[in-house]
Write a protein that holds these residues in place. Sequence first.
Motif, PDB file in Angstrom:
ATOM      1  N   MET A 100       0.846  -1.190   0.000  1.00 47.92           N
ATOM      2  CA  MET A 100       0.000   0.000   0.000  1.00 47.92           C
ATOM      3  C   MET A 100       0.882   1.241   0.000  1.00 47.92           C
ATOM      4  O   MET A 100       1.918   1.277   0.666  1.00 47.92           O
ATOM      5  CB  MET A 100      -0.923   0.020   1.229  1.00 47.92           C
ATOM      6  N   GLU A 101       0.469   2.248  -0.763  1.00 51.58           N
ATOM      7  CA  GLU A 101       1.211   3.506  -0.836  1.00 51.58           C
ATOM      8  C   GLU A 101       0.235   4.665  -0.787  1.00 51.58           C
ATOM      9  O   GLU A 101      -0.852   4.607  -1.365  1.00 51.58           O
ATOM     10  CB  GLU A 101       2.030   3.571  -2.124  1.00 51.58           C
ATOM     11  N   GLY A 102       0.628   5.729  -0.082  1.00 45.77           N
ATOM     12  CA  GLY A 102      -0.204   6.922  -0.001  1.00 45.77           C
ATOM     13  C   GLY A 102       0.439   8.083  -0.740  1.00 45.77           C
ATOM     14  O   GLY A 102       1.634   8.341  -0.574  1.00 45.77           O
ATOM     15  N   THR A 103      -0.365   8.780  -1.546  1.00 49.56           N
ATOM     16  CA  THR A 103       0.121   9.935  -2.312  1.00 49.56           C
ATOM     17  C   THR A 103      -0.806  11.119  -2.076  1.00 49.56           C
ATOM     18  O   THR A 103      -2.035  10.974  -2.135  1.00 49.56           O
ATOM     19  CB  THR A 103       0.170   9.624  -3.821  1.00 49.56           C
ATOM     20  N   VAL A 104      -0.223  12.288  -1.803  1.00 48.29           N
ATOM     21  CA  VAL A 104      -1.002  13.498  -1.578  1.00 48.29           C
ATOM     22  C   VAL A 104      -0.908  14.382  -2.820  1.00 48.29           C
ATOM     23  O   VAL A 104       0.194  14.636  -3.333  1.00 48.29           O
ATOM     24  CB  VAL A 104      -0.505  14.270  -0.338  1.00 48.29           C
ATOM     25  N   TYR A 105      -2.069  14.836  -3.294  1.00 52.62           N
ATOM     26  CA  TYR A 105      -2.139  15.688  -4.486  1.00 52.62           C
ATOM     27  C   TYR A 105      -2.690  17.060  -4.109  1.00 52.62           C
ATOM     28  O   TYR A 105      -3.571  17.181  -3.255  1.00 52.62           O
ATOM     29  CB  TYR A 105      -3.064  15.065  -5.540  1.00 52.62           C
ATOM     30  N   LEU A 114      -4.768   6.357  -1.939  1.00 53.71           N
ATOM     31  CA  LEU A 114      -4.121   5.146  -1.452  1.00 53.71           C
ATOM     32  C   LEU A 114      -4.161   4.109  -2.567  1.00 53.71           C
ATOM     33  O   LEU A 114      -5.233   3.777  -3.085  1.00 53.71           O
ATOM     34  CB  LEU A 114      -4.844   4.603  -0.210  1.00 53.71           C
ATOM     35  N   SER A 115      -2.992   3.631  -2.939  1.00 54.89           N
ATOM     36  CA  SER A 115      -2.883   2.600  -3.983  1.00 54.89           C
ATOM     37  C   SER A 115      -2.431   1.310  -3.322  1.00 54.89           C
ATOM     38  O   SER A 115      -1.488   1.310  -2.514  1.00 54.89           O
ATOM     39  CB  SER A 115      -1.887   3.022  -5.063  1.00 54.89           C
ATOM     40  N   MET A 116      -3.084   0.206  -3.676  1.00 58.81           N
ATOM     41  CA  MET A 116      -2.769  -1.049  -2.995  1.00 58.81           C
ATOM     42  C   MET A 116      -2.999  -2.244  -3.904  1.00 58.81           C
ATOM     43  O   MET A 116      -3.745  -2.163  -4.888  1.00 58.81           O
ATOM     44  CB  MET A 116      -3.641  -1.183  -1.741  1.00 58.81           C
ATOM     45  N   ALA A 117      -2.316  -3.332  -3.599  1.00 55.09           N
ATOM     46  CA  ALA A 117      -2.518  -4.615  -4.269  1.00 55.09           C
ATOM     47  C   ALA A 117      -3.181  -5.540  -3.263  1.00 55.09           C
ATOM     48  O   ALA A 117      -2.646  -5.765  -2.169  1.00 55.09           O
ATOM     49  CB  ALA A 117      -1.193  -5.188  -4.750  1.00 55.09           C
ATOM     50  N   ILE A 118      -4.348  -6.077  -3.612  1.00 56.73           N
ATOM     51  CA  ILE A 118      -5.100  -6.897  -2.663  1.00 56.73           C
ATOM     52  C   ILE A 118      -5.483  -8.233  -3.281  1.00 56.73           C
ATOM     53  O   ILE A 118      -5.539  -8.386  -4.508  1.00 56.73           O
ATOM     54  CB  ILE A 118      -6.370  -6.179  -2.177  1.00 56.73           C
TER      55      ILE A 118
END
Length: 225
Positions: free
Chosen positions: A115-120, A179-183
Amino acid sequence: MASLTDIPLEASRESNAQPIKRHRTARYYAHRVKESLTTRVSKVICSIFLTLLLIVGIISFVLWLSLRPHRPRFRVESFSFTALTQETGFQNAEITFDVTDRNSNQNVGIYYDGMEGTVYYKDKAIGATPLLFPFYQPPKNTTKVHGVLNGTSVAVNDQLWTQFMADRAAGNVGFRLELSMAIRFKISTWDSKRHRMHASCELGVGVDGQILPVFKDKKCSMYFD
């Protein structure tokens, strides 16, 4: 020579003649009974088959509803950009956030392989950070996701900071946390293939750099690649 009056008498006799009765044999009646039984048996078999088919369909539908995976639900619990309270705070800018991740499935667990979090800000990424280690989330579970962006992980320059200050003066600095994730979904002993999923959370902070109440606990939109 017959008289003319005799003709109607002969015709009348012919018209009053009784129809010939046909005698049915025992073999005929046995055949009729056999046909009737065959028809009834066929109807019973069809009724049983259709009933079984309906029962199987209902059971399959109930199982599908109970085992069909539902995507998790994300909500922003807190978001802070306290450097906004400083005139030149971009040099030590730090963003912190907490997001709740709810698995509402009754019988389906979820594996998070990353999981990764990115702020725009205005569709421009200003920082990203990895979140959590790979973990398994059981059914009916809520997990808190905490993230911190600071130092080199926050890309803010003079131009962006000027825009921040203009929005702050208006009372709302808008951001988007993604939030980008592989599930993978887990149903009993079966694991699904890996899916790439995103949670997009629209939010805004006030003059104090804290998330505005209207955005707190707001449900994030979900989509798959």
